[in-house]
Write a protein that holds these residues in place. Structure first.
Motif, PDB file in Angstrom:
ATOM      1  N   ALA A 234      66.299  30.030   0.117  1.00 11.88           N
ATOM      2  CA  ALA A 234      65.468  30.061   1.319  1.00 11.88           C
ATOM      3  C   ALA A 234      64.726  31.385   1.474  1.00 11.88           C
ATOM      4  CB  ALA A 234      66.338  29.793   2.555  1.00 11.88           C
ATOM      5  N   ARG A 235      65.343  32.476   1.022  1.00  7.68           N
ATOM      6  CA  ARG A 235      64.757  33.801   1.214  1.00  7.68           C
ATOM      7  C   ARG A 235      63.973  34.298   0.003  1.00  7.68           C
ATOM      8  NH1 ARG A 235      64.649  36.958   5.499  1.00  7.68           N
ATOM      9  NH2 ARG A 235      65.699  38.744   4.545  1.00  7.68           N
ATOM     10  N   TRP A 241      61.773  37.231  -5.001  1.00 11.50           N
ATOM     11  CA  TRP A 241      62.859  36.816  -5.886  1.00 11.50           C
ATOM     12  C   TRP A 241      63.655  37.988  -6.433  1.00 11.50           C
ATOM     13  CZ3 TRP A 241      64.574  32.146  -5.332  1.00 11.50           C
ATOM     14  CH2 TRP A 241      63.696  31.165  -4.871  1.00 11.50           C
ATOM     15  N   PHE A 242      63.787  38.095  -7.753  1.00 14.73           N
ATOM     16  CA  PHE A 242      64.736  39.041  -8.336  1.00 14.73           C
ATOM     17  C   PHE A 242      64.237  40.479  -8.350  1.00 14.73           C
ATOM     18  CE2 PHE A 242      65.929  34.891 -10.068  1.00 14.73           C
ATOM     19  CZ  PHE A 242      67.251  34.853  -9.626  1.00 14.73           C
ATOM     20  N   ALA A 243      63.090  40.711  -7.716  1.00 20.96           N
ATOM     21  CA  ALA A 243      62.685  42.093  -7.455  1.00 20.96           C
ATOM     22  C   ALA A 243      63.403  42.642  -6.228  1.00 20.96           C
ATOM     23  CB  ALA A 243      61.176  42.168  -7.247  1.00 20.96           C
ATOM     24  N   ILE A 247      68.408  39.407  -3.061  1.00 27.24           N
ATOM     25  CA  ILE A 247      68.431  38.183  -3.857  1.00 27.24           C
ATOM     26  C   ILE A 247      69.368  38.324  -5.056  1.00 27.24           C
ATOM     27  CG2 ILE A 247      67.031  36.608  -5.240  1.00 27.24           C
ATOM     28  CD1 ILE A 247      66.593  36.404  -2.227  1.00 27.24           C
ATOM     29  N   LEU A 248      69.380  39.498  -5.685  1.00 24.86           N
ATOM     30  CA  LEU A 248      70.279  39.725  -6.820  1.00 24.86           C
ATOM     31  C   LEU A 248      71.742  39.609  -6.401  1.00 24.86           C
ATOM     32  CD1 LEU A 248      68.482  42.735  -8.564  1.00 24.86           C
ATOM     33  CD2 LEU A 248      68.697  40.401  -9.455  1.00 24.86           C
ATOM     34  N   ILE A 249      72.066  40.186  -5.248  1.00 22.99           N
ATOM     35  CA  ILE A 249      73.449  40.121  -4.760  1.00 22.99           C
ATOM     36  C   ILE A 249      73.835  38.681  -4.440  1.00 22.99           C
ATOM     37  CG2 ILE A 249      74.967  40.791  -2.860  1.00 22.99           C
ATOM     38  CD1 ILE A 249      73.398  43.441  -2.733  1.00 22.99           C
ATOM     39  N   VAL A 430      57.105  25.334  -5.946  1.00 26.83           N
ATOM     40  CA  VAL A 430      56.207  26.136  -5.110  1.00 26.83           C
ATOM     41  C   VAL A 430      55.885  27.451  -5.818  1.00 26.83           C
ATOM     42  CG1 VAL A 430      56.049  27.438  -2.955  1.00 26.83           C
ATOM     43  CG2 VAL A 430      56.889  25.088  -2.934  1.00 26.83           C
ATOM     44  N   GLY A 431      56.885  28.020  -6.501  1.00 28.13           N
ATOM     45  CA  GLY A 431      56.636  29.229  -7.276  1.00 28.13           C
ATOM     46  C   GLY A 431      55.670  28.989  -8.422  1.00 28.13           C
TER      47      GLY A 431
END
Length: 522
Positions: A234-235, A241-243, A247-249, A430-431
């Motif tokens: 969702a976020r 994303w992984f920047a 999100i990584l956590i 969507v990405g």
């Protein structure tokens, strides 16, 4: 036909529950009750999406903040959906279903009367959590009400009501919001909830709770894994994303928790989810199928309204009308399935359904910026019919061979996989659409130069005068429009490819066993 002892492993009831294949008025009323409650669930979910802009104004929230009205509900529902089977076994199917209805009614009042954004988010999280069992248990109750030989018809009738609510929700929700305000999308469902509660109290058969202890490792790992995964999905788009460290956590926590859950379920004893479910080939294959189908089947419902308004220039009302053919197609498909499903092999029907999604999606991938209403109408109608041809046969193939003692767990996992697949599919496609829009914008820009002979002649280019600021602005607008269109085309082609790839796997399903009216295997 030879008569044998009841086959417990294949899902035969503990005692022969019916003496013929007649459907009683009580059974019809029970299916109506289950359908009414799940339709109420669907109506609220869809109408809230329409109300978000109005809620944003009422709460003075930003776009990122108001999204939590949806995010909180999704997280609450996803966490509890996987637990619905255990809750049903531990406390009884009827008892959990009644609790879910009462809790849903209470949260409807709370959502309607919320005065701040975070009050609304709190009530929406609670609404998702208490409403989650309504979907798997509603279908389980509907199926159990009919004789075993008519289970397919029960599923189709239940799905017909559920899909119909999805079709009418945006229209009715829009009227309520315009005339009465957004709180009325919650108030409207309260009387239907009370009716469903009364009918469930008298019609749904009581099941005895089992003395089943809580298996904390499996429960905790499932809740943490699914909850953090949904939060990450969702976020992710908002946080690049992984920047993002957040999100990584969340990705790391979700991966570890779900790994623990899967390994523990396979190797442990008396686990939260019965690992023996996955020894059933149809069930294991069906879980994989519903994950991938869920990831792409309903994406046109998200992409098409955006495409019609951004590219085609259609106003919101006309966009709503152009989305109606898909809903009408779903009703037609499910109505047809209710008549023929129990009489034919479901595997060819499932293949037709997959083709019915893949072919129109491929056609949609070749649209130009000239979006004609007829092109939208016939493709979405076929996809609607195909959705009915996918949903009912896949239910039969996946769940019909389960032992009756674990049916509720099977339904819960089925919908949990569907929800997780949908969340991942939405985020991924969507990405893809956004990424290819940017790439194509950069590539098309390369053709804008003083050396491009086509831009020197005013005839075909119109206002694309590269010598003036206004002309360059118009040209850049058209480049952005074309690049966005290519991004949508790639997204629709992805849907078609995924559905086509699933076709050979349908042949791996075993034909569901046939039973007579008393539950004996033929």
């Amino acid at each position: 036909m030879t008569e044998t002892a009841p086959d417990r492993r294949a899902g035969a009831p503990e005692t022969p529950a019916a003496e013929d294949e007649r459907i009683t008025p009580r059974a019809i009323a029970t299916v109506f009750c289950a359908t009414l409650c799940t339709a109420m669930f669907a109506f609220t979910w869809n109408s809230v999406s329409v109300a978000l802009p109005y809620m944003q104004g009422s709460f003075s929230a930003t776009t990122d903040q108001i999204a939590w009205v949806i995010i909180a509900y999704v997280i609450g529902a996803s966490v509890v959906t996987g637990c619905s089977g255990w809750l049903s076994a531990r406390f009884g199917r009827k008892q959990v279903f009644l609790f879910s209805i009462v809790g849903f009614i209470v949260t409807l009042v709370g959502c309607a009367q919320a005065t701040t954004l975070w009050e609304e988010v709190f009530w929406r999280f609670g609404q998702g959590a208490v409403a989650a069992p309504m979907l798997p248990l509603g279908q389980s109750i509907a199926v159990a009400a009919f004789p075993r030989s008519r289970h397919g018809q029960a599923t189709s009738l239940w799905a017909l009501g559920f899909v119909s609510a999805n079709v009418i929700a945006p229209v009715i929700g829009g009227v309520l919001i315009e005339d009465w305000g957004w709180p009325w999308i919650f108030y409207l469902s309260i009387p239907f909830g009370v009716l469903g509660l009364v009918m469930a109290w008298f019609l749904v058969p009581r099941t005895e709770p089992e003395k089943k202890r809580m298996e904390w490792l499996g429960f905790t790992s499932l809740v943490i894994g699914v909850g953090t995964l949904q939060l990450m999905l969702a976020r992710g788009e908002r946080l690049d994303w992984f920047a993002s460290g957040e999100i990584l956590i969340e990705a790391a926590i979700a991966a570890v928790a779900l790994y623990v859950f899967v390994v523990h379920t396979i190797t442990g004893k008396d686990t939260f989810i019965d690992g023996r479910l996955f020894l059933n080939r149809n069930f294991a294959l069906g879980q994989a199928m519903i994950f991938f189908i869920g990831s792409v089947m309903f994406l046109p419902l998200i992409l098409l309204p955006l495409q019609l308004q951004q590219i085609g220039g259609y106003p919101a009302l006309e966009t709503g009308y152009l989305m109606l053919p898909r809903g009408l197609g779903s009703i037609c498909g499910l109505t047809a399935m209710a008549q023929i499903r129990d009489r034919v092999d479901p595997r060819p029907l499932l293949i037709l359904g997959l083709l019915g999604i893949a072919w129109p999606a491929w056609e949609m991938g070749h649209w130009t910026t000239d979006l004609r209403p007829w092109d939208v109408a016939w493709t979405t109608f076929i996809q609607g019919v195909a959705a009915g041809f996918i949903w009912a046969p896949l239910n039969t193939l996946t769940l019909s061979r389960l032992d009756w003692r674990v049916q509720d767990q099977g339904f819960a996992l089925f919908y949990l996989n569907f929800d997780v697949g949908s969340a991942i599919g939405i985020a991924a496609v969507v990405g893809v659409q956004a990424r290819y829009s940017q790439i194509n914008h950069a590539e098309i820009n390369e053709f804008v130069s003083p050396f491009n002979e086509l831009l020197r002649y005013p005839g075909p280019t119109g206002a694309w005068d590269t010598a003036t600021a206004s002309g360059l602005a118009v040209l850049q607008g058209e480049i952005g429009r074309q690049a966005t269109m290519i991004g949508y085309n790639n997204a629709f082609m992805t849907i078609g490819v995924v559905m086509a790839v699933l076709l050979p796997f349908v042949l791996l399903f075993r034909h569901p066993r046939r039973y007579d009216a008393r539950g004996y295997r033929r």
